[in-house]
Design a protein around this motif. Structure first.
Motif, mmCIF file in Angstrom:
data_model
loop_
_atom_site.group_PDB
_atom_site.id
_atom_site.type_symbol
_atom_site.label_atom_id
_atom_site.label_comp_id
_atom_site.label_asym_id
_atom_site.label_seq_id
_atom_site.Cartn_x
_atom_site.Cartn_y
_atom_site.Cartn_z
ATOM 1 N N ASN A 46 4.529 -41.766 -24.438
ATOM 2 C CA ASN A 46 3.292 -41.280 -23.028
ATOM 3 C C ASN A 46 3.221 -42.672 -21.776
ATOM 4 N N ALA A 47 3.323 -43.752 -21.735
ATOM 5 C CA ALA A 47 3.388 -44.496 -21.219
ATOM 6 C C ALA A 47 4.217 -44.507 -19.411
ATOM 7 N N VAL A 48 5.199 -44.034 -19.968
ATOM 8 C CA VAL A 48 5.834 -43.187 -19.152
ATOM 9 C C VAL A 48 5.539 -42.201 -17.704
ATOM 10 N N LYS A 49 4.412 -41.214 -18.842
ATOM 11 C CA LYS A 49 4.783 -39.451 -18.076
ATOM 12 C C LYS A 49 3.508 -39.706 -17.355
ATOM 13 N N TRP A 50 2.783 -40.619 -17.052
ATOM 14 C CA TRP A 50 2.172 -40.570 -15.209
ATOM 15 C C TRP A 50 3.626 -40.226 -14.533
ATOM 16 N N ASP A 51 4.321 -41.268 -14.650
ATOM 17 C CA ASP A 51 5.488 -41.432 -13.705
ATOM 18 C C ASP A 51 6.417 -39.786 -13.285
ATOM 19 N N ARG A 55 6.760 -37.289 -10.421
ATOM 20 C CA ARG A 55 8.526 -36.975 -9.255
ATOM 21 C C ARG A 55 8.323 -35.300 -9.673
ATOM 22 N N ALA A 56 8.018 -34.806 -10.576
ATOM 23 C CA ALA A 56 7.654 -33.195 -10.973
ATOM 24 C C ALA A 56 6.739 -32.746 -9.381
ATOM 25 N N LYS A 57 5.971 -33.537 -8.915
ATOM 26 C CA LYS A 57 5.114 -32.969 -8.159
ATOM 27 C C LYS A 57 5.655 -33.172 -6.737
ATOM 28 N N ASP A 58 6.655 -34.271 -6.508
ATOM 29 C CA ASP A 58 7.756 -34.239 -5.650
ATOM 30 C C ASP A 58 8.228 -33.323 -5.355
ATOM 31 N N ILE A 138 8.826 -46.134 -15.862
ATOM 32 C CA ILE A 138 10.234 -46.238 -16.172
ATOM 33 C C ILE A 138 11.913 -46.731 -15.064
ATOM 34 N N GLY A 139 12.864 -46.235 -15.589
ATOM 35 C CA GLY A 139 13.920 -47.110 -15.285
ATOM 36 C C GLY A 139 14.814 -45.940 -14.416
ATOM 37 N N ILE A 140 15.913 -45.880 -14.918
ATOM 38 C CA ILE A 140 16.460 -44.566 -14.906
ATOM 39 C C ILE A 140 16.213 -43.576 -14.912
ATOM 40 N N PHE A 141 16.650 -42.421 -13.772
ATOM 41 C CA PHE A 141 16.051 -41.083 -14.574
ATOM 42 C C PHE A 141 17.057 -40.164 -13.432
#
Length: 246
Positions: A46-51, A55-58, A138-141
């Protein structure tokens, strides 16, 4: 040296691979998990979901040729699982270095977690959550579903139904590998599945890398963190800057 580098682009130079197929009796595989996130894992996600949503919006603004299936709607609906992830502890290993102890000297890091996101049974994302100063980022993605599928397609060919208790994702000196333990023997694969390395080969690499790093440290200790250039000693930072600007 222990930090994770590029997740799917590192190459590990060993002998050519065997086509032997290893089987396991469970369907709870590393890349096909069936356990829901624990409460602490849910908090991290949940802490990284916003990131991930950003990215999904991009992605929605980019061409579909990007290969990503992520959209804000997919992020909200995808199933998220944690991948067992370990890092090699060099200090612990060299207290009694043997090929068999490589895998036993790999431990879950406290500041990193690895996750996969699945939609309709397909992996749509692989991502790392990394903790810095009490906050998770978020680190590696990776979210190119086609690339993920093609890159990991070797697993069912060599390891059928890999039990997550036997197949682990580990990082050794920044290089990511899958480690599969069977009959008390561990085989190491890079992400693309080739080449594979056996305990003795990986042991030789680790010892060699350790000795090289030790020699480099001794050199910089002698030069006080400087590089010898002709008759001059140049601070390493300045040397690297010069090299970069060439």
């Amino acid at each position: 040296m222990k930090q994770i580098t590029l997740f799917l682009s590192c190459f590990f130079l060993f002998t050519s691979c065997s086509e032997k197929k290893i089987t396991s009796a469970t369907n709870n595989s590393l890349l096909n998990p069936n356990q829901v996130l624990a409460s602490n894992e849910t908090k991290v996600y949940n802490a990284v979901k916003w990131d991930i949503l950003d990215r999904a919006k991009d992605n929605t603004a980019r061409s579909k040729s990007s290969g990503s299936l992520l959209s804000p709607q997919v992020v909200e609906r995808m199933e998220v699982y944690r991948i067992p992830y370990y890092e090699f502890n060099e200090e612990d290993f060299f207290r009694d270095p043997t090929p068999e102890r490589i895998i036993t000297c790999c431990y879950p890091p406290e500041d990193k977690m690895m996750f996969i996101g699945k939609m309709s049974g397909e992996i749509v994302s692989i991502f790392e959550a990394s903790k810095k100063k009490d906050k998770w980022y978020i680190g590696i993605f990776y979210d190119d579903a086609n690339f993920i599928k093609e890159t990991l397609s070797w697993i069912p060919k060599k390891i059928e139904y890999p039990d997550s208790s036997h197949l682990k994702l580990i990082t050794i000196y920044g290089l990511p590998h899958f480690a599969y333990t069977n009959d008390n023997k561990t085989t190491y694969y890079r992400f693309t599945g080739q080449p594979e390395a056996y305990e003795s080969e990986l042991f030789d690499y680790i010892v060699s890398a350790h000795e090289n790093a030790k020699g480099l440290k001794e050199f910089f200790d002698k030069t006080g963190g400087h590089v010898i250039k002709g008759d001059s000693l140049i601070p390493i930072e300045e040397f690297m800057k010069r090299e970069k600007n060439k």
